[in-house]
Scaffold this motif. Sequence first.
Motif, PDB file in Angstrom:
ATOM      1  N   ARG A 112      17.479  15.177  60.437  1.00 38.14           N
ATOM      2  CA  ARG A 112      18.074  15.598  59.099  1.00 38.14           C
ATOM      3  C   ARG A 112      19.737  16.125  59.429  1.00 38.14           C
ATOM      4  O   ARG A 112      19.773  17.244  59.446  1.00 38.14           O
ATOM      5  N   ASP A 279      11.014  21.728  56.863  1.00 37.53           N
ATOM      6  CA  ASP A 279      11.128  21.440  55.407  1.00 37.53           C
ATOM      7  C   ASP A 279      11.889  22.213  54.694  1.00 37.53           C
ATOM      8  O   ASP A 279      12.642  21.828  53.830  1.00 37.53           O
ATOM      9  N   ASP A 283      16.085  21.740  52.919  1.00 39.96           N
ATOM     10  CA  ASP A 283      16.675  21.776  52.014  1.00 39.96           C
ATOM     11  C   ASP A 283      17.745  22.877  51.726  1.00 39.96           C
ATOM     12  O   ASP A 283      18.677  22.792  50.808  1.00 39.96           O
TER      13      ASP A 283
HETATM   14 MG    MG Z   1      11.428  18.836  51.484  1.00 39.58          MG
END
Ligand code: MG
Length: 385
Positions: A112, A279, A283
Amino acid sequence: MAKYKIAWMPGDGIGVDVMDATRLVLDAMKFDAQYFPADIGWEFWCKEGNALPDRTIKILKETDCALFGAITSKPQDEAKSELAPELQGKGLSYFSPIVKLRQLFNLHTNLRPCKSYTGNPLNFRGTEVATGPDAKEQLVDLVVFRENTEGMYGGVEFFPLPKSVFDALCVNPKMKPFEAKGLENVALSTRIMTKQGCESICRQAFDYAKKHGRKRVSLIEKPNVLRETGGLMTRVFRNIAKEYPGIRADEANIDAICMWMFKNPQDYDVLVAENMFGDIVSDLCAGLIGGLGFASAANIGDKYAVFEPTHGSAPKYSGMNKVNPIACILSSKLMLDWLGESAAAQKLETAVARVIKERKVGTYDVGMKNTTTEVAKEIAKYASA
Ligand code: MG
Ligand code: IPM
């Protein structure tokens, strides 16, 4: 015959809007692919009791990689109540099809990148107390490596616990207070991590840093509390770090790094974390670069990969041609990279950066009024020039 076979999974909600926009860009760039639409998402759970039908798995097996939009996930009780009447009471249980996909295809690495582009009015400007109301944008360029198949999201959960599992847990003296509450009152989600999983994600983070000239890799864990799983990850990280002497390796606890990244985001470079921590922190990183409208992701395995924006399905905006397509378009850029189409990937990213900087078009999240399609068309114009 087209050069690439791409499974095309818009999913539901705004997944459909952003995938249409992405296709418009890829087509304008004359990306040489044949697309294979595949069903996934809430609709198929409700109608068929399976959000990831077997026919979709078959399509994935026959393609080079997949692009995925978004899907709606709901907690178990709500999910069950929305099942078609003929499927109710059959013991079907809902689980997120994207999590299942990651496990089924062993897409062990979630990459990411979180990079801010100059001119985005949503770029992080620090906290007002520290920087004043006219603060300059703080450009960040972070890459999160999130372990994608194990850990807290490994899916090994029980409610109620089988008695044998409960009894086995009671071997641990720390179970005493839970035992006292009674088997029927205990729910269990596990955090199972393996040496192989930890090694793989740490190694990839360091390899990436080396390849892209990055200076620092930070492990995000909580080994002072999660002593066994966090401890394993930390040991593995330290060992692998020794093989990369030119790269600074350091460790932070998940809670502390959320604070430090908010204060000094430009200090960080490559981040590596277990599934749930990855996770959470991804964000946070998305917030630093203007929100989920800009955050792209790649689920990468040894042979297959699924590219998806980090955002969810935002059902309230579904079909309104309103949301920001950039996260999905940048995910297709990661796809181009993975396929080895580096020149096209670079061109696409440059086009995105230019559209953000010029601010001639933009969606509501950046304070403008253009549609998803209009933003995509502007990116397509530059990417195909
Ligand atoms: Mg997420
Ligand atoms: C993400 C999402 C998913 C996840 C959800 C939708 C299951 O939050 O990709 O970050 O937790 O992995």
